[in-house]
Design a protein around this motif. Structure first.
Motif, short mmCIF file in Angstrom:
data_model
loop_
_atom_site.label_atom_id
_atom_site.label_comp_id
_atom_site.label_asym_id
_atom_site.label_seq_id
_atom_site.Cartn_x
_atom_site.Cartn_y
_atom_site.Cartn_z
N THR A 1 0.97 5.73 -0.91
CA THR A 1 0.23 6.96 -1.16
C THR A 1 0.84 7.69 -2.34
OG1 THR A 1 -0.34 7.20 1.17
CG2 THR A 1 -0.53 9.15 -0.21
N GLU B 1 -4.39 7.07 -1.76
CA GLU B 1 -3.81 5.81 -1.28
C GLU B 1 -4.14 4.69 -2.26
OE1 GLU B 1 -5.13 3.15 2.24
OE2 GLU B 1 -3.58 4.48 3.06
N THR C 1 0.84 -1.19 0.00
CA THR C 1 0.00 0.00 0.00
C THR C 1 0.88 1.24 0.00
OG1 THR C 1 -1.76 -1.14 1.20
CG2 THR C 1 -1.80 1.26 1.24
#
Length: 221
Positions: A101, A196, A99
């Motif tokens: 951003t 994100e 993950t």
């Protein structure tokens, strides 16, 4: 210049035109609290256009000269294009393993209707290593064995198509003004705002597999 070559270049340019950074940059400049946002956005697009055109000229004549001197300039241009594409796909795949951003596209404090042109140059040049269709288009022009004038016209047309989404945004901002502000904000939120990106193993695997496939093309050439 054959119709097939023109159609192929137009298709590559249309694919290359889907550049989130430059499109978001134009939208952001039109939304920015500047004295002349439309003029700043126009300068940004002009900088992007000249960057695409100028690099195309350098690539074409550089590859053409190398081909004439050592006979393999076209081969190395093809290898460079496929290598850049493979690297971009592998990097995109690795990024989707976690993950992360996405950084927002923002307007630096020094930007105004004059300095927006260099900003367009910087943002466009920074994204060109990912512009696989661009290198393929230059390769096709070298392979077509055209004169300098048709090549320059073709590169100018390619750069124009590349900038077409930005030009449409610019036209909307100039003609409709505040009435398209909400739509411009939507464009910016989709392409330029911080966001994100969740981890996705299937997407990462697809990117990595595509990168490996493209790399085999480099080895095979």
């Amino acid at each position: 210049m054959s119709a097939a070559l023109v159609a192929g270049l137009a298709g590559l340019a249309a694919l290359d035109a889907l550049n989130p950074a430059t499109i978001a940059g134009v939208a952001l400049l039109l939304l920015a609290p500047l004295a002349r946002p439309v003029r700043a956005a126009a300068a940004f697009v002009a900088g992007a256009y000249l960057t695409v055109l100028g690099l195309g000229v350098l690539l074409y004549f550089g590859a053409d000269a190398a081909s004439a001197a050592v006979g393999d300039g076209l081969l190395w241009l093809r290898r460079g294009a496929f290598t850049l594409a493979a690297i971009a796909l592998v990097v995109a795949g690795i990024q989707r393993l976690r993950t992360r951003t996405r950084a927002a596209v923002t307007v630096p404090r020094w930007v105004n209707p004059v300095t927006a042109a260099p900003l367009g140059v910087l943002m466009t040049a920074a994204d060109l290593p990912n512009a696989f269709p661009y290198f393929v288009a230059v390769e096709r022009l070298v392979n077509a064995d055209l004169g300098p004038l048709p090549v320059l016209l073709a590169l100018a047309g390619y750069a124009l198509v590349y900038c077409l989404p930005c030009l449409l945004l610019l036209l909307a901002g100039a003609v409709r003004g505040d009435r398209v502000r909400t739509r411009l904000e939507t464009v910016y939120q989709r392409l330029g705002a911080a966001r994100e990106r969740p981890r996705s193993l299937p997407v990462a695997a697809a990117y990595l597999a595509a990168g490996g496939l493209v790399f085999t093309l480099v080895v095979a050439t």
